[in-house]
Design a protein around this motif. Structure first.
Motif, PDB file in Angstrom:
ATOM      1  N   LEU A 261       0.809  -1.224   0.000  1.00 59.15           N
ATOM      2  CA  LEU A 261       0.000   0.000   0.000  1.00 59.15           C
ATOM      3  C   LEU A 261       0.844   1.276   0.000  1.00 59.15           C
ATOM      4  CD1 LEU A 261      -2.702  -1.076   2.629  1.00 59.15           C
ATOM      5  CD2 LEU A 261      -2.886  -1.154   0.137  1.00 59.15           C
ATOM      6  N   ASP A 262       2.119   1.164  -0.364  1.00 59.99           N
ATOM      7  CA  ASP A 262       3.008   2.334  -0.316  1.00 59.99           C
ATOM      8  C   ASP A 262       2.504   3.470  -1.194  1.00 59.99           C
ATOM      9  OD1 ASP A 262       4.534   0.907   1.395  1.00 59.99           O
ATOM     10  OD2 ASP A 262       6.293   0.707   0.082  1.00 59.99           O
ATOM     11  N   ASN A 263       1.978   3.145  -2.384  1.00 58.12           N
ATOM     12  CA  ASN A 263       1.465   4.196  -3.267  1.00 58.12           C
ATOM     13  C   ASN A 263       0.290   4.932  -2.627  1.00 58.12           C
ATOM     14  OD1 ASN A 263       3.232   3.883  -5.479  1.00 58.12           O
ATOM     15  ND2 ASN A 263       2.059   2.127  -6.218  1.00 58.12           N
ATOM     16  N   PHE A 264      -0.575   4.194  -1.936  1.00 60.32           N
ATOM     17  CA  PHE A 264      -1.724   4.818  -1.279  1.00 60.32           C
ATOM     18  C   PHE A 264      -1.279   5.676  -0.092  1.00 60.32           C
ATOM     19  CE2 PHE A 264      -3.476   1.102  -3.414  1.00 60.32           C
ATOM     20  CZ  PHE A 264      -4.564   1.648  -4.060  1.00 60.32           C
ATOM     21  N   TYR A 265      -0.273   5.207   0.634  1.00 66.83           N
ATOM     22  CA  TYR A 265       0.259   6.010   1.739  1.00 66.83           C
ATOM     23  C   TYR A 265       0.851   7.311   1.215  1.00 66.83           C
ATOM     24  CZ  TYR A 265      -0.146   1.817   4.664  1.00 66.83           C
ATOM     25  OH  TYR A 265      -0.620   0.736   5.351  1.00 66.83           O
ATOM     26  N   PHE A 266       1.520   7.231   0.049  1.00 69.47           N
ATOM     27  CA  PHE A 266       2.156   8.425  -0.507  1.00 69.47           C
ATOM     28  C   PHE A 266       1.107   9.452  -0.922  1.00 69.47           C
ATOM     29  CE2 PHE A 266       3.649  10.998  -4.007  1.00 69.47           C
ATOM     30  CZ  PHE A 266       4.863  11.471  -3.524  1.00 69.47           C
ATOM     31  N   ILE A 267       0.093   9.023  -1.692  1.00 67.10           N
ATOM     32  CA  ILE A 267      -0.878  10.006  -2.183  1.00 67.10           C
ATOM     33  C   ILE A 267      -1.718  10.567  -1.032  1.00 67.10           C
ATOM     34  CG2 ILE A 267      -0.964   8.931  -4.450  1.00 67.10           C
ATOM     35  CD1 ILE A 267      -3.653   7.730  -3.722  1.00 67.10           C
ATOM     36  N   ALA A 268      -1.884   9.792   0.046  1.00 66.12           N
ATOM     37  CA  ALA A 268      -2.652  10.287   1.185  1.00 66.12           C
ATOM     38  C   ALA A 268      -1.941  11.428   1.890  1.00 66.12           C
ATOM     39  CB  ALA A 268      -2.923   9.155   2.172  1.00 66.12           C
ATOM     40  N   SER A 269      -0.609  11.466   1.790  1.00 68.24           N
ATOM     41  CA  SER A 269       0.166  12.521   2.462  1.00 68.24           C
ATOM     42  C   SER A 269       0.765  13.520   1.488  1.00 68.24           C
ATOM     43  CB  SER A 269       1.295  11.883   3.285  1.00 68.24           C
ATOM     44  OG  SER A 269       2.155  11.116   2.446  1.00 68.24           O
ATOM     45  N   ASP A 270       0.438  13.384   0.203  1.00 68.92           N
ATOM     46  CA  ASP A 270       1.003  14.265  -0.817  1.00 68.92           C
ATOM     47  C   ASP A 270       0.190  15.554  -0.916  1.00 68.92           C
ATOM     48  OD1 ASP A 270       2.424  15.276  -2.954  1.00 68.92           O
ATOM     49  OD2 ASP A 270       1.206  14.220  -4.430  1.00 68.92           O
ATOM     50  N   PRO A 271       0.800  16.716  -0.635  1.00 72.83           N
ATOM     51  CA  PRO A 271       0.058  17.991  -0.721  1.00 72.83           C
ATOM     52  C   PRO A 271      -0.499  18.257  -2.118  1.00 72.83           C
ATOM     53  CG  PRO A 271       2.130  18.285   0.450  1.00 72.83           C
ATOM     54  CD  PRO A 271       2.172  16.925  -0.162  1.00 72.83           C
ATOM     55  N   GLY A 272       0.244  17.868  -3.152  1.00 72.35           N
ATOM     56  CA  GLY A 272      -0.221  18.087  -4.514  1.00 72.35           C
ATOM     57  C   GLY A 272      -1.491  17.314  -4.812  1.00 72.35           C
ATOM     58  N   TYR A 273      -1.549  16.069  -4.351  1.00 70.79           N
ATOM     59  CA  TYR A 273      -2.751  15.259  -4.552  1.00 70.79           C
ATOM     60  C   TYR A 273      -3.915  15.820  -3.746  1.00 70.79           C
ATOM     61  CZ  TYR A 273      -5.964  11.324  -4.367  1.00 70.79           C
ATOM     62  OH  TYR A 273      -7.092  10.539  -4.436  1.00 70.79           O
ATOM     63  N   GLN A 274      -3.651  16.261  -2.522  1.00 72.32           N
ATOM     64  CA  GLN A 274      -4.715  16.822  -1.686  1.00 72.32           C
ATOM     65  C   GLN A 274      -5.288  18.091  -2.306  1.00 72.32           C
ATOM     66  OE1 GLN A 274      -2.823  17.292   2.126  1.00 72.32           O
ATOM     67  NE2 GLN A 274      -2.605  15.081   2.458  1.00 72.32           N
ATOM     68  N   THR A 275      -4.408  18.927  -2.867  1.00 71.79           N
ATOM     69  CA  THR A 275      -4.874  20.135  -3.550  1.00 71.79           C
ATOM     70  C   THR A 275      -5.734  19.781  -4.760  1.00 71.79           C
ATOM     71  OG1 THR A 275      -2.893  21.356  -2.848  1.00 71.79           O
ATOM     72  CG2 THR A 275      -4.142  22.251  -4.713  1.00 71.79           C
ATOM     73  N   ALA A 276      -5.274  18.786  -5.521  1.00 71.49           N
ATOM     74  CA  ALA A 276      -6.035  18.363  -6.700  1.00 71.49           C
ATOM     75  C   ALA A 276      -7.386  17.776  -6.296  1.00 71.49           C
ATOM     76  CB  ALA A 276      -5.224  17.330  -7.492  1.00 71.49           C
ATOM     77  N   LEU A 277      -7.418  17.008  -5.207  1.00 69.62           N
ATOM     78  CA  LEU A 277      -8.674  16.416  -4.748  1.00 69.62           C
ATOM     79  C   LEU A 277      -9.657  17.500  -4.306  1.00 69.62           C
ATOM     80  CD1 LEU A 277     -10.359  13.928  -4.055  1.00 69.62           C
ATOM     81  CD2 LEU A 277      -9.231  13.883  -1.809  1.00 69.62           C
ATOM     82  N   PHE A 278      -9.151  18.500  -3.588  1.00 68.72           N
ATOM     83  CA  PHE A 278     -10.017  19.596  -3.137  1.00 68.72           C
ATOM     84  C   PHE A 278     -10.586  20.358  -4.328  1.00 68.72           C
ATOM     85  CE2 PHE A 278     -10.514  24.105  -1.951  1.00 68.72           C
ATOM     86  CZ  PHE A 278     -11.481  23.973  -0.968  1.00 68.72           C
ATOM     87  N   PHE A 279      -9.729  20.661  -5.308  1.00 67.62           N
ATOM     88  CA  PHE A 279     -10.215  21.377  -6.492  1.00 67.62           C
ATOM     89  C   PHE A 279     -11.205  20.527  -7.263  1.00 67.62           C
ATOM     90  CE2 PHE A 279      -9.855  21.993 -11.104  1.00 67.62           C
ATOM     91  CZ  PHE A 279     -10.441  23.248 -11.182  1.00 67.62           C
ATOM     92  N   THR A 280     -10.953  19.222  -7.369  1.00 70.63           N
ATOM     93  CA  THR A 280     -11.849  18.336  -8.107  1.00 70.63           C
ATOM     94  C   THR A 280     -13.241  18.328  -7.492  1.00 70.63           C
ATOM     95  OG1 THR A 280      -9.980  16.922  -8.717  1.00 70.63           O
ATOM     96  CG2 THR A 280     -12.185  15.995  -8.966  1.00 70.63           C
ATOM     97  N   ILE A 281     -13.311  18.317  -6.172  1.00 67.24           N
ATOM     98  CA  ILE A 281     -14.607  18.335  -5.487  1.00 67.24           C
ATOM     99  C   ILE A 281     -15.342  19.646  -5.768  1.00 67.24           C
ATOM    100  CG2 ILE A 281     -15.728  18.339  -3.221  1.00 67.24           C
ATOM    101  CD1 ILE A 281     -13.502  16.455  -2.276  1.00 67.24           C
ATOM    102  N   ILE A 282     -14.619  20.770  -5.662  1.00 62.86           N
ATOM    103  CA  ILE A 282     -15.223  22.077  -5.948  1.00 62.86           C
ATOM    104  C   ILE A 282     -15.651  22.159  -7.413  1.00 62.86           C
ATOM    105  CG2 ILE A 282     -14.832  24.565  -6.011  1.00 62.86           C
ATOM    106  CD1 ILE A 282     -15.020  23.391  -3.201  1.00 62.86           C
ATOM    107  N   PHE A 283     -14.769  21.742  -8.284  1.00 59.22           N
ATOM    108  CA  PHE A 283     -15.048  21.757  -9.722  1.00 59.22           C
ATOM    109  C   PHE A 283     -16.266  20.908 -10.052  1.00 59.22           C
ATOM    110  CE2 PHE A 283     -14.304  19.506 -13.789  1.00 59.22           C
ATOM    111  CZ  PHE A 283     -14.356  20.576 -14.660  1.00 59.22           C
TER     112      PHE A 283
END
Length: 303
Positions: free
Chosen positions: A57-79
């Motif tokens: 699950l290393d890839n999932f651990y990485f994206i869960a703590s990645d600021p870039g992914y979190q920013t993209a997820l937040f924008f995707t929800i708003i979008f």
């Protein structure tokens, strides 16, 4: 007759032989790729090749703590929220308008549907030309002709967000319109006439008669629209490339860029990490669909 032969006979008499080709297509082109994506998400597979190693699950651990992914997820929800909401309101309004016996409504329906037929990546390039910040841009040239200052449509983070939402609403409205128009044409006319005879105004007929009768269809349209919008990346790729900065980067675009765009070390695309992002997108949209179904939006009991 033996039990096995009876079951075989019932099988061939039932619907399964007719459903078999469709089920086979779904398995080959849907179920298998989805299962393979889950497998890739557990590896460190790269575009450069080489033997992929299982990393859990290393890839999932990485994206869960990645600021870039979190920013993209937040924008995707708003979008997604603004795009789906805007396209639904406009689509329903156009469906109500074009359901009336107005002159040339077939032409109007065809013209509006054109925006949905065009590829999303082409739509992005069309809007990129419209929003060009030089005098070559249609909107800024119009502003310049009336003495107004041009707008930084794509270089300002705020305006870039507004621009991609407007472009997606423009494209997606036709899908909702076709859904709602089909539903409106199947409504029982006696119910609408009874409401009109009882003195219900247009907005009352819409809120208390039309919308409840279209409830299952509305739910279906919203689910399809949300899934399509949440996974969008072609429009972002051709319109803003996720910029300025990462202001308009969606999860779908981040997945594409991570897996194939050279975001990995040494310029290598990280297919495994991109697959993990794809799995996360699948889980979010699955939860959304389950919540809609659990909420009873497909119920036909309107009492």
């Amino acid at each position: 007759m033996p039990v096995v032969q009876r079951r075989k006979k019932n099988f061939w008499r039932g619907p399964w032989p007719w459903l078999a080709p469709t089920l086979l297509i779904l398995i080959v082109f849907r179920a298998y790729p989805l299962g393979d994506q889950f497998r890739l998400a557990l590896t460190d597979m790269r575009v450069s090749g080489g033997e992929a190693q299982y990393i859990g699950l290393d890839n999932f651990y990485f994206i869960a703590s990645d600021p870039g992914y979190q920013t993209a997820l937040f924008f995707t929800i708003i979008f997604t929220a603004f795009s789906v909401g805007g396209s639904f309101i406009l689509g329903l309004g156009l469906a109500l308008l074009l359901n009336e016996p107005i002159r040339g409504r077939v032409v109007y329906r065809t013209a509006i549907l054109t925006s949905w037929v065009i590829s999303a990546i082409i739509v992005g390039y069309i809007w990129r030309l419209l929003l060009n910040e030089s005098s070559a841009g249609v909107f800024n040239a119009l502003f310049d002709s009336i003495g107004l200052q041009g707008v930084n449509w794509l270089s300002s983070p705020t305006m870039a967000v507004v621009s991609v939402i407007v472009a997606d609403v423009w494209r997606s409205t036709a899908f909702t319109m076709i859904f709602m128009l089909g539903g409106l044409q199947t409504l029982p006319t006696e119910v609408l006439e009874a409401a009109r005879t009882d003195g219900a105004k247009a907005w009352q007929r819409l809120l208390f008669v039309i919308v409840p009768l279209l409830k299952p269809l509305i739910a279906t349209a919203l689910i399809f629209s949300t899934i399509a919008t949440f996974n969008v990346y072609e429009l972002i790729l051709s319109l803003t490339s996720g910029g300025p900065g990462n202001a308009t980067s969606t999860v779908g675009f981040e997945m594409f860029r991570t897996a194939f765009g050279g975001d990995g070390g040494g310029g290598l695309g990280l297919i495994g990490r991109g697959a993990a992002m794809g799995v996360s997108m699948f889980m979010v949209t699955l939860v959304f669909a389950i919540l809609y179904i659990r909420a009873g939006v497909f119920s036909r009991d309107y009492d």
